[in-house]
Enzyme design. Structure first.
Site, PDB file in Angstrom:
ATOM      1  N   LYS A   1      26.494 -78.553   7.066  1.00 26.58           N
ATOM      2  CA  LYS A   1      25.446 -78.899   6.102  1.00 26.58           C
ATOM      3  C   LYS A   1      25.988 -78.988   4.676  1.00 26.58           C
ATOM      4  O   LYS A   1      27.046 -78.460   4.339  1.00 26.58           O
ATOM      5  CB  LYS A   1      24.279 -77.915   6.215  1.00 26.58           C
TER       6      LYS A   1
ATOM      7  N   ARG B   1      23.604 -73.110  16.418  1.00 26.53           N
ATOM      8  CA  ARG B   1      23.446 -74.550  16.674  1.00 26.53           C
ATOM      9  C   ARG B   1      24.540 -75.281  15.906  1.00 26.53           C
ATOM     10  O   ARG B   1      24.566 -75.268  14.673  1.00 26.53           O
ATOM     11  CB  ARG B   1      22.063 -75.012  16.226  1.00 26.53           C
TER      12      ARG B   1
END
Length: 554
Positions: A493, A528
């Site tokens: 991210k 994840r």
């Protein structure tokens, strides 16, 4: 001894034995309660409750003669009574047949008989006691409100047991369903048919563990304060649980906290589970457009499974900042062919499929095609029908924290926090409570604090490094929800790129491993990730560290 008119009553202050019969009792309980009460007053007082009269004050309004017969209740039975509501706690146990299905049917029947369920514990698989040569039990508890008087509630529960196939047998022996009233309003009850609370409640971990789940560390009302007073310990039910061993018993004393997936029970606390990401979108921030063909998607799943993934998370709608929302039809056209192909892969045996969508229509179709888990980045906020769909499906529900939607989540107003961990916990708990009220039991809920969603760099770092604080804040309102599996998804991210100076998402794998490591050591149960291989190794090392430190997760 106290007297009420000419009616003899008896003060019951000792320990209690719950005996359950189908006939109405010769007495009915009455409780003496203060009009205003606090948790500490209940602990310090010597509150007594009266157990008395021969005829229920509600008996002229409601009869259950049909329910006390041997005939089974019809599926459409509804019970309506004209009396005050009381808050109750009911314990569930099963060790014959499909235990999870027995619970589902029992909950449905409770609702039909006028028991409105408001909270659910976690699920526990437990070793049998007394008669040990029998299958393991599944145990849980629920909290709710009902207008049924206590002995008529008892009769209803026994009827449900019979409907589920329970017959008279060996005491403590196998049974498809066991339902026990643990608490009824502010009453102490001592009749020849029903005594509350159960005498042996305080020594049974398989009853206390789910009971504690239904409470918060903060006391939410006078009735709960009264329940604490019945524990006969200065610290109430919480201290009773700690005196027995508390969390140290879970996983060690023949009791394991589990999450139901289909007809299986998933032990999510034994190790970190790895969820591999499969994006079927052309515009995802990291790998958009790489896996849009069926062959490339299946090949990628095969690769992630070989690298150690436990779960494959399939998404056909991008949730990156400013992502355009596509139609349900387009999302399904991307998703279903891949979902069906992945479900049929031999390599998927023993693995789970999660579908990442905030669209209830897509969720319904995906579940019907074999999705094991529904992963909703909005926790139901972007589709008012989502909770209903998930409730009816029976699949586990991953509820994530996000403010706004992908187009607005990074707006300035959505980035304002006092204490980010406290605020995330509070807002996420509200969404989970909405889901529970809609029919999704807490034992089917997983939570995701939403790293990268509605958060600045510093917010993401605080969440990753302080997951215990999120659990602690949730525990104030629900200990059961605080034990839910936590997923973190920092993979590649932007905040990692901002910290490390890595503008390209694919160059952020090392930073991902670092953030995952911090999260797992802080109690994350599921990670994840895009790069499965490296993060599987990181999770294994973290788990080894946690074992050395004697810590459990969840």
């Amino acid at each position: 001894m106290l007297m009420m008119g000419k009616l003899g009553t008896m003060i019951h202050t000792g320990r209690f034995l719950l005996r359950r019969f189908s006939e109405p009792p010769p007495t009915v309980a009455m409780a003496v309660t203060p009009s205003r009460v606090s948790f500490h007053r209940y602990y310090s007082s010597k509150l007594t409750s009266l157990v008395s009269p021969r005829v229920s004050p509600f008996s002229s309004l409601f009869r259950l003669s049909a329910l006390s017969s041997s005939s089974s209740a019809t599926p459409n039975t509804r019970v309506q009574v004209d009396s005050p509501e009381h808050e109750v706690v009911i314990a569930l146990g099963s060790n014959i047949g499909n235990r999870m299905n027995n619970f589902r049917e029992a909950l449905q029947l409770m609702k039909r008989y006028g028991i409105h369920l408001t909270r659910h514990s976690c699920l526990y698989e437990t070793a049998p006691v007394h008669v040990t040569d029998q299958p393991r039990f599944l145990n849980a508890a629920v909290r709710g409100v009902t207008k049924l008087p206590p002995h008529e509630l008892l009769t209803v529960l026994k009827t449900i047991e019979r409907d589920m196939g329970r017959t008279d047998g060996i005491r403590y022996g196998p049974r498809p369903l066991d339902l026990d009233i643990l608490f009824y309003g502010k009453m102490r009850i001592a009749s020849d048919k029903l005594i509350i609370p159960h005498e042996r409640l305080w020594e049974r971990s398989f009853v206390l563990a789910p009971l504690v789940d239904l409470l918060g560390t903060a006391v939410d009302n006078d009735t709960v304060a009264h329940w604490h007073s019945l524990a006969l310990h200065p610290g109430g039910i919480h201290q009773a649980w700690e005196r027995l061993g508390g969390e140290s018993l879970v996983g060690e004393d023949g009791i394991q906290r589990v999450l139901p997936i289909g007809d299986e029970l998933w032990d999510f606390t034994s190790r970190t589970h790895v969820m591999g990401i499969l994006n079927l979108t052309p515009d995802s921030f990291s790998d958009g457009g790489q896996f849009q063909s069926l062959d490339s998607a299946v090949s990628r799943v095969r690769e992630m499974i070989s690298e150690g993934a436990d779960i494959i998370d399939i998404g056909a709608q991008s949730t990156r900042p400013m992502a355009t929302r596509i139609s349900s039809q387009e999302e399904l056209e991307r998703l279903l062919p891949v979902l069906e192909a992945v479900r049929s892969m031999p390599e998927m045996e023993g693995k789970l499929i999660s579908v990442d969508t905030f669209n209830s229509e897509v969720a319904s179709e995906a579940i019907s095609k074999g999705a094991d888990i529904l992963n909703d980045v909005s926790a139901g906020a972007l589709d008012s029908n989502m909770h209903k769909v998930v409730a009816e499906s029976g699949v586990p529900y991953m509820a994530m924290h996000m403010r706004g939607d992908p187009c607005t989540m990074q707006n300035e107003e959505n980035l304002q926090y006092g204490d980010v961990c406290k605020d995330v916990a509070s807002e996420l708990y509200t969404r989970v409570r909405d889901a529970e009220i809609s029919g999704i039991p807490a034992w089917r809920v997983m939570i995701d604090p939403g790293i990268g969603f509605s958060k600045r760099v510093e917010h993401n770092l605080d969440v990753i490094t302080d997951l215990p604080k999120i659990r602690e804040e949730m525990a104030k309102r629900s200990i059961g929800v605080s034990h839910a599996p936590i997923l973190i998804g920092p993979s590649r991210k932007r905040f990692l790129g901002d910290i490390c100076g890595r503008p390209e998402a694919v160059d952020r794998d090392a930073a991902t491993v670092a953030s995952v490591t911090a999260g797992v050591l802080g109690g994350a149960n599921i990670i994840r990730v895009h790069n499965v291989k490296d993060n599987v190794d990181a999770a294994k090392v973290c788990d080894a560290m946690l074992i050395r430190r004697g810590r459990s997760k969840g």
